[in-house]
Structure formats: structure tokens, C-alpha cells
Design a protein around this motif. Structure first.
Motif, PDB file in Angstrom:
ATOM      1  N   VAL A  41       0.862  -1.179   0.000  1.00 36.82           N
ATOM      2  CA  VAL A  41       0.000   0.000   0.000  1.00 36.82           C
ATOM      3  C   VAL A  41       0.896   1.227   0.000  1.00 36.82           C
ATOM      4  O   VAL A  41       1.754   1.378   0.869  1.00 36.82           O
ATOM      5  CB  VAL A  41      -0.932   0.025   1.235  1.00 36.82           C
ATOM      6  CG1 VAL A  41      -1.759   1.298   1.258  1.00 36.82           C
ATOM      7  CG2 VAL A  41      -1.828  -1.197   1.244  1.00 36.82           C
ATOM      8  N   ILE A  42       0.721   2.104  -0.992  1.00 38.99           N
ATOM      9  CA  ILE A  42       1.483   3.346  -1.075  1.00 38.99           C
ATOM     10  C   ILE A  42       0.595   4.476  -0.566  1.00 38.99           C
ATOM     11  O   ILE A  42      -0.561   4.603  -0.988  1.00 38.99           O
ATOM     12  CB  ILE A  42       1.931   3.639  -2.518  1.00 38.99           C
ATOM     13  CG1 ILE A  42       2.787   2.488  -3.052  1.00 38.99           C
ATOM     14  CG2 ILE A  42       2.703   4.954  -2.585  1.00 38.99           C
ATOM     15  CD1 ILE A  42       3.163   2.633  -4.516  1.00 38.99           C
ATOM     16  N   THR A  43       1.152   5.292   0.352  1.00 46.33           N
ATOM     17  CA  THR A  43       0.416   6.428   0.889  1.00 46.33           C
ATOM     18  C   THR A  43       1.156   7.719   0.563  1.00 46.33           C
ATOM     19  O   THR A  43       2.359   7.721   0.340  1.00 46.33           O
ATOM     20  CB  THR A  43       0.253   6.313   2.416  1.00 46.33           C
ATOM     21  OG1 THR A  43       1.542   6.277   3.019  1.00 46.33           O
ATOM     22  CG2 THR A  43      -0.528   5.074   2.804  1.00 46.33           C
ATOM     23  N   HIS A  44       0.408   8.811   0.550  1.00 49.03           N
ATOM     24  CA  HIS A  44       0.989  10.138   0.359  1.00 49.03           C
ATOM     25  C   HIS A  44       0.426  11.024   1.453  1.00 49.03           C
ATOM     26  O   HIS A  44      -0.776  11.229   1.529  1.00 49.03           O
ATOM     27  CB  HIS A  44       0.633  10.686  -1.023  1.00 49.03           C
ATOM     28  CG  HIS A  44       1.348  11.946  -1.363  1.00 49.03           C
ATOM     29  ND1 HIS A  44       0.697  13.130  -1.561  1.00 49.03           N
ATOM     30  CD2 HIS A  44       2.672  12.215  -1.533  1.00 49.03           C
ATOM     31  CE1 HIS A  44       1.575  14.070  -1.845  1.00 49.03           C
ATOM     32  NE2 HIS A  44       2.789  13.535  -1.826  1.00 49.03           N
ATOM     33  N   HIS A  45       1.311  11.497   2.322  1.00 52.38           N
ATOM     34  CA  HIS A  45       0.931  12.286   3.492  1.00 52.38           C
ATOM     35  C   HIS A  45      -0.129  11.556   4.322  1.00 52.38           C
ATOM     36  O   HIS A  45      -1.094  12.150   4.779  1.00 52.38           O
ATOM     37  CB  HIS A  45       0.445  13.674   3.094  1.00 52.38           C
ATOM     38  CG  HIS A  45       1.516  14.510   2.473  1.00 52.38           C
ATOM     39  ND1 HIS A  45       2.606  14.969   3.169  1.00 52.38           N
ATOM     40  CD2 HIS A  45       1.688  14.950   1.205  1.00 52.38           C
ATOM     41  CE1 HIS A  45       3.392  15.671   2.373  1.00 52.38           C
ATOM     42  NE2 HIS A  45       2.855  15.662   1.160  1.00 52.38           N
ATOM     43  N   GLY A  46       0.066  10.246   4.483  1.00 48.85           N
ATOM     44  CA  GLY A  46      -0.798   9.444   5.344  1.00 48.85           C
ATOM     45  C   GLY A  46      -2.075   8.931   4.710  1.00 48.85           C
ATOM     46  O   GLY A  46      -2.803   8.164   5.322  1.00 48.85           O
ATOM     47  N   ARG A  47      -2.363   9.330   3.499  1.00 51.96           N
ATOM     48  CA  ARG A  47      -3.583   8.875   2.836  1.00 51.96           C
ATOM     49  C   ARG A  47      -3.246   7.808   1.796  1.00 51.96           C
ATOM     50  O   ARG A  47      -2.333   7.993   0.999  1.00 51.96           O
ATOM     51  CB  ARG A  47      -4.279  10.035   2.139  1.00 51.96           C
ATOM     52  CG  ARG A  47      -4.791  11.044   3.111  1.00 51.96           C
ATOM     53  CD  ARG A  47      -5.534  12.117   2.401  1.00 51.96           C
ATOM     54  NE  ARG A  47      -6.097  13.020   3.393  1.00 51.96           N
ATOM     55  CZ  ARG A  47      -6.823  14.063   3.103  1.00 51.96           C
ATOM     56  NH1 ARG A  47      -7.080  14.359   1.852  1.00 51.96           N
ATOM     57  NH2 ARG A  47      -7.297  14.826   4.051  1.00 51.96           N
ATOM     58  N   PRO A  48      -3.991   6.705   1.776  1.00 50.88           N
ATOM     59  CA  PRO A  48      -3.726   5.653   0.785  1.00 50.88           C
ATOM     60  C   PRO A  48      -3.920   6.177  -0.637  1.00 50.88           C
ATOM     61  O   PRO A  48      -4.895   6.869  -0.919  1.00 50.88           O
ATOM     62  CB  PRO A  48      -4.762   4.582   1.101  1.00 50.88           C
ATOM     63  CG  PRO A  48      -5.341   4.929   2.418  1.00 50.88           C
ATOM     64  CD  PRO A  48      -5.081   6.375   2.666  1.00 50.88           C
ATOM     65  N   VAL A  49      -2.964   5.867  -1.494  1.00 47.40           N
ATOM     66  CA  VAL A  49      -3.031   6.302  -2.884  1.00 47.40           C
ATOM     67  C   VAL A  49      -3.313   5.118  -3.794  1.00 47.40           C
ATOM     68  O   VAL A  49      -4.176   5.194  -4.662  1.00 47.40           O
ATOM     69  CB  VAL A  49      -1.721   6.991  -3.316  1.00 47.40           C
ATOM     70  CG1 VAL A  49      -1.775   7.398  -4.774  1.00 47.40           C
ATOM     71  CG2 VAL A  49      -1.430   8.183  -2.435  1.00 47.40           C
ATOM     72  N   THR A  50      -2.572   4.033  -3.589  1.00 44.88           N
ATOM     73  CA  THR A  50      -2.765   2.859  -4.434  1.00 44.88           C
ATOM     74  C   THR A  50      -2.333   1.605  -3.690  1.00 44.88           C
ATOM     75  O   THR A  50      -1.545   1.672  -2.749  1.00 44.88           O
ATOM     76  CB  THR A  50      -1.997   2.991  -5.763  1.00 44.88           C
ATOM     77  OG1 THR A  50      -2.410   1.962  -6.647  1.00 44.88           O
ATOM     78  CG2 THR A  50      -0.506   2.920  -5.562  1.00 44.88           C
ATOM     79  N   THR A  51      -2.855   0.473  -4.122  1.00 47.83           N
ATOM     80  CA  THR A  51      -2.468  -0.827  -3.589  1.00 47.83           C
ATOM     81  C   THR A  51      -1.978  -1.675  -4.749  1.00 47.83           C
ATOM     82  O   THR A  51      -2.653  -1.782  -5.781  1.00 47.83           O
ATOM     83  CB  THR A  51      -3.656  -1.528  -2.902  1.00 47.83           C
ATOM     84  OG1 THR A  51      -4.148  -0.691  -1.856  1.00 47.83           O
ATOM     85  CG2 THR A  51      -3.239  -2.865  -2.329  1.00 47.83           C
ATOM     86  N   LEU A  52      -0.795  -2.239  -4.585  1.00 46.15           N
ATOM     87  CA  LEU A  52      -0.210  -3.112  -5.604  1.00 46.15           C
ATOM     88  C   LEU A  52      -0.222  -4.534  -5.073  1.00 46.15           C
ATOM     89  O   LEU A  52       0.089  -4.767  -3.906  1.00 46.15           O
ATOM     90  CB  LEU A  52       1.225  -2.683  -5.903  1.00 46.15           C
ATOM     91  CG  LEU A  52       1.432  -1.217  -6.274  1.00 46.15           C
ATOM     92  CD1 LEU A  52       2.907  -0.886  -6.307  1.00 46.15           C
ATOM     93  CD2 LEU A  52       0.778  -0.920  -7.604  1.00 46.15           C
ATOM     94  N   ARG A  53      -0.558  -5.471  -5.934  1.00 46.51           N
ATOM     95  CA  ARG A  53      -0.610  -6.878  -5.528  1.00 46.51           C
ATOM     96  C   ARG A  53       0.167  -7.752  -6.506  1.00 46.51           C
ATOM     97  O   ARG A  53       0.336  -7.398  -7.659  1.00 46.51           O
ATOM     98  CB  ARG A  53      -2.062  -7.350  -5.475  1.00 46.51           C
ATOM     99  CG  ARG A  53      -2.845  -6.711  -4.359  1.00 46.51           C
ATOM    100  CD  ARG A  53      -4.269  -7.274  -4.303  1.00 46.51           C
ATOM    101  NE  ARG A  53      -4.979  -6.795  -3.146  1.00 46.51           N
ATOM    102  CZ  ARG A  53      -5.596  -5.626  -3.070  1.00 46.51           C
ATOM    103  NH1 ARG A  53      -5.587  -4.813  -4.109  1.00 46.51           N
ATOM    104  NH2 ARG A  53      -6.221  -5.260  -1.969  1.00 46.51           N
ATOM    105  N   GLY A  54       0.612  -8.899  -6.003  1.00 47.70           N
ATOM    106  CA  GLY A  54       1.239  -9.906  -6.853  1.00 47.70           C
ATOM    107  C   GLY A  54       2.531  -9.450  -7.491  1.00 47.70           C
ATOM    108  O   GLY A  54       3.399  -8.867  -6.846  1.00 47.70           O
TER     109      GLY A  54
END
Length: 75
Positions: A19-32
Motif C-alpha cells: 500500500v502506497i500512501t501520500h501524506h498518510g492517505r492511501p493512494v494505491t495498492t499493488l498486488r502480486g
């Protein structure tokens, strides 16, 4: 060009999700396989720049051109 900042990432479910966040807010989730490729890129380069690129949140080089557009000029 200013360097990106404020990004962080967290591995979940082992290395199968990131899970990538920017300033504490989730931006995107990468899987696999995408998560694995992202982790390799972060280990090999500038983590902030890699996360900015993966989320699409980085300067594209057209800011100066847009600033000169008539719509964006101060009145």
C-alpha cells in the motif's frame, strides 16, 4: 524540478501486497507481480521518486507551458 516527498509504503500479506500512501492517505495498492516489481525498484533507486512515478503523482514537464496559457494568467 523539486523532489517528491511525503510518500510511504507498507508491505501487507508478506510481499504479496503493498500500500502506497501520500501524506498518510492511501493512494494505491499493488498486488502480486506488480508489488514484487515495485519493491525491487524501491530497493534499487530513490524510493520517493519511484513511489511518485508508480502513483502518477509527479511533474510532467508541462507546468511552465500551462502557466503561460491565457486562462492561467493573472488579471
Amino acid at each position: 524540478m523539486p523532489q517528491p516527498h511525503g510518500f510511504a509504503y507498507e508491505q501487507r500479506d508478506g510481499a504479496t501486497a503493498v500500500v502506497i500512501t501520500h501524506h498518510g492517505r492511501p493512494v494505491t495498492t499493488l498486488r502480486g507481480s506488480r508489488a514484487e516489481r515495485f519493491l525491487r525498484e524501491v530497493a534499487a533507486g530513490d524510493a520517493q521518486l519511484v513511489m511518485a512515478r508508480w502513483t502518477g503523482n509527479y511533474k510532467r514537464g508541462n507546468e511552465r507551458t500551462a502557466r503561460r496559457h491565457p486562462r492561467n494568467r493573472p488579471s
